[in-house]
Design a protein around this motif. Structure first.
Motif, PDB file in Angstrom:
ATOM      1  N   LEU A  72      27.194  59.259  -1.125  1.00  0.00           N
ATOM      2  CA  LEU A  72      28.131  58.431  -0.362  1.00  0.00           C
ATOM      3  C   LEU A  72      28.724  57.334  -1.247  1.00  0.00           C
ATOM      4  O   LEU A  72      29.932  57.091  -1.240  1.00  0.00           O
ATOM      5  CB  LEU A  72      27.396  57.815   0.837  1.00  0.00           C
ATOM      6  CG  LEU A  72      28.201  56.866   1.711  1.00  0.00           C
ATOM      7  CD1 LEU A  72      29.415  57.567   2.305  1.00  0.00           C
ATOM      8  CD2 LEU A  72      27.321  56.301   2.839  1.00  0.00           C
ATOM      9  N   PHE A  73      27.856  56.711  -2.026  1.00  0.00           N
ATOM     10  CA  PHE A  73      28.284  55.635  -2.925  1.00  0.00           C
ATOM     11  C   PHE A  73      29.346  56.161  -3.905  1.00  0.00           C
ATOM     12  O   PHE A  73      30.397  55.555  -4.085  1.00  0.00           O
ATOM     13  CB  PHE A  73      27.059  55.122  -3.679  1.00  0.00           C
ATOM     14  CG  PHE A  73      27.260  53.836  -4.425  1.00  0.00           C
ATOM     15  CD1 PHE A  73      27.491  52.653  -3.745  1.00  0.00           C
ATOM     16  CD2 PHE A  73      27.191  53.804  -5.815  1.00  0.00           C
ATOM     17  CE1 PHE A  73      27.652  51.451  -4.433  1.00  0.00           C
ATOM     18  CE2 PHE A  73      27.351  52.607  -6.513  1.00  0.00           C
ATOM     19  CZ  PHE A  73      27.581  51.430  -5.814  1.00  0.00           C
ATOM     20  N   VAL A 101      32.601  56.817  -2.160  1.00  0.00           N
ATOM     21  CA  VAL A 101      33.295  55.589  -1.789  1.00  0.00           C
ATOM     22  C   VAL A 101      33.947  54.950  -3.021  1.00  0.00           C
ATOM     23  O   VAL A 101      35.060  54.445  -2.946  1.00  0.00           O
ATOM     24  CB  VAL A 101      32.311  54.614  -1.115  1.00  0.00           C
ATOM     25  CG1 VAL A 101      32.790  53.194  -1.250  1.00  0.00           C
ATOM     26  CG2 VAL A 101      32.147  54.976   0.356  1.00  0.00           C
ATOM     27  N   LEU A 102      33.258  54.980  -4.132  1.00  0.00           N
ATOM     28  CA  LEU A 102      33.832  54.358  -5.340  1.00  0.00           C
ATOM     29  C   LEU A 102      35.130  55.038  -5.731  1.00  0.00           C
ATOM     30  O   LEU A 102      36.029  54.406  -6.286  1.00  0.00           O
ATOM     31  CB  LEU A 102      32.833  54.405  -6.500  1.00  0.00           C
ATOM     32  CG  LEU A 102      31.597  53.518  -6.356  1.00  0.00           C
ATOM     33  CD1 LEU A 102      30.702  53.658  -7.577  1.00  0.00           C
ATOM     34  CD2 LEU A 102      31.957  52.046  -6.154  1.00  0.00           C
ATOM     35  N   LEU A 104      34.178  62.312   2.100  1.00  0.00           N
ATOM     36  CA  LEU A 104      33.683  61.335   3.068  1.00  0.00           C
ATOM     37  C   LEU A 104      33.718  61.907   4.484  1.00  0.00           C
ATOM     38  O   LEU A 104      32.825  61.664   5.288  1.00  0.00           O
ATOM     39  CB  LEU A 104      34.511  60.047   3.012  1.00  0.00           C
ATOM     40  CG  LEU A 104      34.261  59.147   1.794  1.00  0.00           C
ATOM     41  CD1 LEU A 104      35.288  58.013   1.737  1.00  0.00           C
ATOM     42  CD2 LEU A 104      32.853  58.564   1.822  1.00  0.00           C
ATOM     43  N   VAL A 121      32.288  47.720   2.332  1.00  0.00           N
ATOM     44  CA  VAL A 121      31.914  49.128   2.357  1.00  0.00           C
ATOM     45  C   VAL A 121      30.407  49.268   2.532  1.00  0.00           C
ATOM     46  O   VAL A 121      29.937  50.138   3.263  1.00  0.00           O
ATOM     47  CB  VAL A 121      32.386  49.823   1.066  1.00  0.00           C
ATOM     48  CG1 VAL A 121      31.553  51.043   0.777  1.00  0.00           C
ATOM     49  CG2 VAL A 121      33.851  50.200   1.183  1.00  0.00           C
ATOM     50  N   LEU A 122      29.642  48.416   1.868  1.00  0.00           N
ATOM     51  CA  LEU A 122      28.178  48.528   1.987  1.00  0.00           C
ATOM     52  C   LEU A 122      27.735  48.326   3.431  1.00  0.00           C
ATOM     53  O   LEU A 122      26.739  48.893   3.863  1.00  0.00           O
ATOM     54  CB  LEU A 122      27.485  47.511   1.074  1.00  0.00           C
ATOM     55  CG  LEU A 122      27.611  47.771  -0.430  1.00  0.00           C
ATOM     56  CD1 LEU A 122      26.874  46.691  -1.209  1.00  0.00           C
ATOM     57  CD2 LEU A 122      27.085  49.144  -0.816  1.00  0.00           C
ATOM     58  N   TRP A 124      29.988  48.824   5.941  1.00  0.00           N
ATOM     59  CA  TRP A 124      30.992  49.540   6.723  1.00  0.00           C
ATOM     60  C   TRP A 124      31.589  48.638   7.814  1.00  0.00           C
ATOM     61  O   TRP A 124      31.560  48.980   9.008  1.00  0.00           O
ATOM     62  CB  TRP A 124      30.430  50.850   7.289  1.00  0.00           C
ATOM     63  CG  TRP A 124      30.212  51.807   6.172  1.00  0.00           C
ATOM     64  CD1 TRP A 124      29.056  52.013   5.477  1.00  0.00           C
ATOM     65  CD2 TRP A 124      31.205  52.636   5.539  1.00  0.00           C
ATOM     66  NE1 TRP A 124      29.262  52.925   4.452  1.00  0.00           N
ATOM     67  CE2 TRP A 124      30.568  53.316   4.476  1.00  0.00           C
ATOM     68  CE3 TRP A 124      32.571  52.870   5.763  1.00  0.00           C
ATOM     69  CZ2 TRP A 124      31.239  54.214   3.643  1.00  0.00           C
ATOM     70  CZ3 TRP A 124      33.229  53.768   4.935  1.00  0.00           C
ATOM     71  CH2 TRP A 124      32.568  54.423   3.900  1.00  0.00           C
ATOM     72  N   MET A 173      37.060  51.114 -13.529  1.00  0.00           N
ATOM     73  CA  MET A 173      36.511  51.545 -12.231  1.00  0.00           C
ATOM     74  C   MET A 173      36.852  50.559 -11.127  1.00  0.00           C
ATOM     75  O   MET A 173      37.122  50.962  -9.993  1.00  0.00           O
ATOM     76  CB  MET A 173      35.012  51.837 -12.297  1.00  0.00           C
ATOM     77  CG  MET A 173      34.019  50.699 -12.251  1.00  0.00           C
ATOM     78  SD  MET A 173      33.766  49.798 -10.690  1.00  0.00           S
ATOM     79  CE  MET A 173      33.332  51.090  -9.564  1.00  0.00           C
ATOM     80  N   SER A 204      40.426  51.255 -10.086  1.00  0.00           N
ATOM     81  CA  SER A 204      40.622  52.512  -9.345  1.00  0.00           C
ATOM     82  C   SER A 204      39.920  52.445  -7.990  1.00  0.00           C
ATOM     83  O   SER A 204      40.413  53.007  -7.010  1.00  0.00           O
ATOM     84  CB  SER A 204      40.168  53.719 -10.167  1.00  0.00           C
ATOM     85  OG  SER A 204      38.770  53.774 -10.224  1.00  0.00           O
ATOM     86  N   PHE A 205      38.788  51.752  -7.917  1.00  0.00           N
ATOM     87  CA  PHE A 205      38.092  51.570  -6.626  1.00  0.00           C
ATOM     88  C   PHE A 205      39.032  50.895  -5.626  1.00  0.00           C
ATOM     89  O   PHE A 205      39.179  51.342  -4.481  1.00  0.00           O
ATOM     90  CB  PHE A 205      36.839  50.723  -6.868  1.00  0.00           C
ATOM     91  CG  PHE A 205      36.070  50.327  -5.630  1.00  0.00           C
ATOM     92  CD1 PHE A 205      35.683  51.272  -4.683  1.00  0.00           C
ATOM     93  CD2 PHE A 205      35.700  49.002  -5.432  1.00  0.00           C
ATOM     94  CE1 PHE A 205      34.947  50.891  -3.558  1.00  0.00           C
ATOM     95  CE2 PHE A 205      34.967  48.620  -4.317  1.00  0.00           C
ATOM     96  CZ  PHE A 205      34.599  49.559  -3.375  1.00  0.00           C
ATOM     97  N   LEU A 214      43.438  56.781   6.529  1.00  0.00           N
ATOM     98  CA  LEU A 214      41.999  57.053   6.544  1.00  0.00           C
ATOM     99  C   LEU A 214      41.249  56.106   7.461  1.00  0.00           C
ATOM    100  O   LEU A 214      40.278  56.481   8.094  1.00  0.00           O
ATOM    101  CB  LEU A 214      41.428  56.912   5.130  1.00  0.00           C
ATOM    102  CG  LEU A 214      39.912  57.110   5.040  1.00  0.00           C
ATOM    103  CD1 LEU A 214      39.565  58.583   5.099  1.00  0.00           C
ATOM    104  CD2 LEU A 214      39.330  56.490   3.786  1.00  0.00           C
TER     105      LEU A 214
END
Lengths: 309, 309
Positions: free
Chosen positions: A172-173, A176-177, A184, B176-177, B179, B253, B256-257, B269
């Protein structure tokens, strides 16, 4: 620390649940929880035939053990990948799987990839762009194909895998990244099947990895300790390390990360307006359903590996 | 390392863009990029009045400098929070903000929270459950209220803040962690306004923190180096450290994240089926739009802090 249920000496302490248990109560608690997850996510019933993907590791053997204890009809499937890695990984893991099956009079199906398809995973990876650097993509594709083929050919309703919470949280991590929206949408304890495509379930998805290690140890299950030699240095292991780091500071974060994701998804967070399932057709080569145009990804990979250079 | 544009000695190397630049070319590149982001996300036009929230730090002063250089009508707003932390944080940061404004003949509005509302942020936090442990929630609520009030009362169309990519990625990571779907839906370079509620924009949201530090340094902008003393040990700083760790292994990263999140959101989404904006009404106490029932959160906090114990 004392067992919350009986007051004797606890052997397992689950900080995220504020729950410490002795050996006997832990060995009763894990199947209770497993049954709860099976029902909660409507994974399968006692009337269905379950095929457990068995690697010889703690998670899949424990899963098989648990399904047996809970009275489900569960047979095993071991897929011989032909991985050595200097430790005889595949032959050794097969021994553990066979020993576990035989010790309990269980049915184990064995498919040897090289015997069946003419090339082991490392050989397939060497001849394929998916395998650049690491054979994991080729391996995943092959395992999915074989598991589904055996389930279909032998009349199993459900494919069960031993993915634990650490596995699921790491996937999941990663998704998500990179905001991999298709992944997802599909990730969860149950992936519904389709004609020719077995339902896939993960009954251990809410257990921490160390909880499954404790279960296997306390149940006396003999399993292969080594990870797949190709896993070392992989992105998913890196993500597990980061999650472990956060879990140390916030016990329970992995579980809440995963559960809140499931809640958010159930509330429609990840649904695209007008979203529908992908169109599936049957692969002309193997007959399995696929959403890829023409042959399925597995058959295209195999065709490529058979083309003389 | 050489400047990609002119070949002279580079002073800034942006690994994620594979771009190294000399001082002059970097000082030209940053406003070009800023303009690009302003247009891409339709933040504001040259006909609109912009209020820049200025803290005295590198990001907000650089933002103000950039908007000036690009020919936008941008005035500053400094909010005196009354934070000392043993380093005279608030008085010192005000000096930097004033000095920057005066050196360029810019208009700076100053609102002192204690002077205006009778209590500083630490005082408000001490009397409020939101402030347990840390005054950050009280501070955020107060700043949002004051910024919007000044924008409304003085006829500004847009509120611009200096949040950089590191800030945005850390907030996204935290959301996100857990949600936190409502926050995920609202996060982005632009938060549209409503009658009485100014549009909020983040023109620096695609610049790394170190890029803004380099810009401020090379432009000779004098800013307060210290972080807010209450930030130490905060969750967002912890999340920044984790993201920095991942960025070191995978340059780009963070960007892009964040960008893939914006893309996924743009594709719907995160939209809940039948989703609509929250119902807003005017707070009977201050007249600002609010979705809370009755008075707005700020006025309820203030009413509480005025109630004698």
């Amino acid at each position: 620390m004392k067992c919350r249920k009986c007051g004797s000496k606890a052997v397992v302490n689950m900080r995220q649940h504020k729950l410490a248990l002795c050996k006997d109560d832990y060995l009763a608690w894990v199947p209770e929880q497993t049954e709860r997850f099976i029902l909660k996510y409507a994974m399968f019933t006692r009337g269905e035939k379950i095929l457990v993907a068995v690697s010889g590791g703690k998670d899949s053997l424990s899963l098989w053990d648990l399904l047996d204890r809970l009275g489900y009809h569960a047979d095993g499937l071991y897929i011989g990948l032909g991985i050595d890695g200097g430790i005889g990984y595949s032959p050794s893991s097969l021994q553990y799987a066979r020993h576990f099956a035989e010790s309990g009079g269980r049915t184990l199906h064995v498919v040897d990839v090289e015997g069946q398809y003419g090339a082991s995973i490392p050989m397939l990876a060497a001849g394929n762009h998916r395998g650049h650097g690491r054979p994991c993509a080729v391996c995943g594709l092959t395992k999915r194909h074989v598991m589904n083929r055996v389930a279909r050919d032998m009349g199993y309703d459900v494919l069960a895998t031993g993915h634990n919470l650490d596995d699921e949280a790491a996937v999941l991590f990663g998704n998500v990244l990179t905001w991999s929206t298709d992944f997802l949408r599909r990730q969860g304890p149950v992936l519904q099947g389709a004609p020719g495509l077995a339902r896939k379930v993960k009954p251990l998805c809410r257990f921490y990895e160390r909880e499954m290690a404790a279960y296997a140890m306390l149940r006396g299950i003999d399993y292969i300790y080594e990870e797949c030699p190709f896993a070392e240095g992989s992105t998913s292991i890196h993500h597990k390390e980061i999650l472990n780091q956060m879990e140390r500071e916030h016990p329970g974060m992995k579980l809440s990360f995963y559960l809140r994701f499931l809640e958010a998804r159930a509330q429609g967070l990840l649904a695209r307006p007008g979203d529908s399932s992908p169109d599936l057709h049957l692969c002309p080569a193997c007959g399995q359903p696929t959403s890829a145009p023409g042959s399925c990804s597995f058959c295209r990979m195999m065709a490529k590996s058979r083309t003389p250079a």
